[in-house]
Design an enzyme around this catalytic site. Structure first.
Site, PDB file in Angstrom:
ATOM      1  N   LEU A  87      11.373  -2.689  -3.311  1.00 28.99           N
ATOM      2  CA  LEU A  87      10.810  -3.201  -4.557  1.00 28.99           C
ATOM      3  C   LEU A  87       9.295  -3.209  -4.421  1.00 28.99           C
ATOM      4  O   LEU A  87       8.767  -3.662  -3.401  1.00 28.99           O
ATOM      5  CB  LEU A  87      11.300  -4.626  -4.846  1.00 28.99           C
ATOM      6  CG  LEU A  87      12.784  -4.814  -5.193  1.00 28.99           C
ATOM      7  CD1 LEU A  87      13.109  -6.299  -5.277  1.00 28.99           C
ATOM      8  CD2 LEU A  87      13.127  -4.119  -6.500  1.00 28.99           C
ATOM      9  N   SER A  88       8.598  -2.728  -5.431  1.00 33.22           N
ATOM     10  CA  SER A  88       7.142  -2.820  -5.429  1.00 33.22           C
ATOM     11  C   SER A  88       6.720  -4.271  -5.628  1.00 33.22           C
ATOM     12  O   SER A  88       7.518  -5.136  -6.005  1.00 33.22           O
ATOM     13  CB  SER A  88       6.552  -1.957  -6.548  1.00 33.22           C
ATOM     14  OG  SER A  88       6.739  -0.585  -6.296  1.00 33.22           O
ATOM     15  N   ALA A  89       5.448  -4.541  -5.354  1.00 32.32           N
ATOM     16  CA  ALA A  89       4.911  -5.875  -5.602  1.00 32.32           C
ATOM     17  C   ALA A  89       5.072  -6.223  -7.084  1.00 32.32           C
ATOM     18  O   ALA A  89       4.932  -5.357  -7.954  1.00 32.32           O
ATOM     19  CB  ALA A  89       3.442  -5.930  -5.197  1.00 32.32           C
TER      20      ALA A  89
END
Length: 329
Positions: A87-89
Site C-alpha cells: 500500500l502506498s502512503a
C-alpha cells in the site's frame, strides 16, 4: 502530438510522509489528521477515507488476522509492504484521488491495482453504473484483492449495492494494455512508469479523461485534450515508487493484450438498481418487513457479489481465471 506542462510548487517524498501527519489509534482519527494537514480537501474524499478502513486491507508476516497492535501500522503516514502486498502512503492516495476527480458513472482503470484498497474507494465514488477495473501483475495480489473487496461488501456498514461499482481484477502486465480493447475516463498507475512508456498510459484515456501516474520522479496528472493533445500538471514532486515491470518477450508472445471483454449489465440488474434507488435508504434494510410479494423481496435483496463462498485458504499457485468473486449478472 503536443503536450502542455504546468508545474505546481509542491515537494513531497513518500519516505518522509510519516513525519508530516500525526499517527492515530483508529481510522477516523487518522482521517481527521489528514484533513487538518490539508492532505484531504474535498468532503467527498474525506467521506470515502472514513468508509474504507486502510487496516482492513493489510496482512502481516505469518499472520492473516489483524491484531490491535498490528492495525496501528495502518494509521501511519507511510508506505506498507508484506511480500508482494503493498500500500502506498495515505497521502499519495489522497493526492491521487483529489487529482483524478472521480465522478459517478465514469470508467476507471487501476494499473498495478495491488490488493484492492484504492479500487474499493474509487468504487464508492463511481456508483453502481460506473466501470471499475484493475490490472495487477502478481496473481497472489489479485486473489487477496478479491477477498478483501468481498469482505468489505460483506462486513462494511457503509456498503450498499446502489452506491458501489465493484472492482473487476485481472492478472497481467499493464504495459500490454491495448487501447483498441478499451479506453477510460480515469486511469491511475500505482508504479513508476519507465521513460518512454508514458505514451502507452496516455493512449488509454478518453478525450477529456485524466491520468495520474508517477513519472520521472513526480506524481503527475495528465488530461487528454484531443486525439493528439495532452495537458500535464505536477501533483507531487520527489516521490518514490516501485518501477513497473517491463514485459518480457515470452510474456508478449503469451499475451498480446489484456482484454476485459464486454461486461454489459443485464436488464434484470438495471431494474433492480433503479427500484432500489427509488426506495429511501432507511427502508432498504427493512425490505423483508414491507408488504411486498416474497419473490420481489428476494429479487431486490439479491446481491451478486455475495453469492460466491469465500475461500477458506489461499492456494499456493494461482491462475488468471477471470473475476471469480465479483461477476455480477
Amino acid at each position: 502530438i503536443t503536450s502542455k506542462t504546468k508545474t505546481t510548487a509542491c515537494v513531497y517524498s513518500e519516505e518522509r510522509m510519516g513525519s508530516v501527519v500525526s499517527n492515530a489509534d483508529n481510522n477516523d482519527d487518522f482521517v481527521t489528521n489528514l484533513c487538518k494537514t490539508k492532505h484531504i480537501i474535498s468532503p467527498e474524499i474525506e467521506q470515502i477515507f472514513r468508509m474504507v478502513d486502510r487496516a482492513d486491507f493489510m496482512v502481516f508476516e505469518g499472520d492473516t488476522t489483524e491484531g490491535e497492535d498490528a492495525r496501528l501500522e495502518a494509521y501511519e503516514d507511510k508506505a506498507w509492504r508484506c511480500g508482494t502486498f503493498h500500500l502506498s502512503a495515505p497521502c499519495i492516495y489522497t493526492k491521487a484521488l483529489e487529482a483524478l476527480k472521480i465522478e459517478p458513472k465514469l470508467s476507471f482503470l487501476n494499473i498495478g491495482s495491488g490488493i484492492g484498497y484504492l479500487s474499493t474507494m474509487v468504487g464508492m465514488l463511481l456508483g453502481p453504473r460506473g466501470i471499475n477495473r484493475g490490472v495487477e501483475i502478481y496473481p497472489a495480489n489479485v486473489q487477496l484483492a478479491r477477498e478483501k473487496v468481498y469482505a468489505f461488501v460483506r462486513d462494511s456498514p457503509y456498503y450498499e449495492p446502489t452506491q458501489f461499482a465493484p472492482p473487476e481484477f485481472q492478472v497481467g502486465n499493464g504495459l500490454l494494455l491495448d487501447p483498441q480493447h478499451g479506453t477510460y475516463d480515469r486511469v491511475y498507475c500505482g508504479a513508476d512508469v519507465p521513460n518512454g512508456y508514458d505514451s502507452v498510459m496516455k493512449c488509454l484515456l478518453n478525450i477529456g479523461g485524466i491520468l495520474v501516474m508517477p513519472y520521472n520522479g513526480c506524481l503527475v496528472s495528465v488530461t487528454r485534450l484531443s486525439e493528439i493533445e495532452w495537458e500535464e500538471e505536477t501533483v507531487l514532486s520527489s516521490v518514490s515508487f516501485a518501477h513497473l515491470i517491463l514485459p518480457t518477450e515470452e510474456c508478449m508472445k503469451d499475451t498480446l493484450a489484456i482484454d476485459f471483454g464486454f461486461n454489459i449489465p443485464s436488464l434484470q440488474r438495471l431494474c433492480r438498481l433503479s427500484i432500489l434507488e427509488l426506495i429511501q435508504s432507511e427502508n432498504r434494510s427493512q425490505l423483508a418487513s414491507l408488504p411486498l410479494p416474497s419473490h420481489l423481496i428476494s429479487f431486490l435483496t439479491y446481491d451478486g457479489i455475495l453469492r460466491y463462498e469465500r475461500p477458506k485458504e489461499r492456494p499456493e499457485s494461482l491462475i488468471a481465471t477471470g473475476n471469480e468473486y465479483l461477476r455480477i449478472r
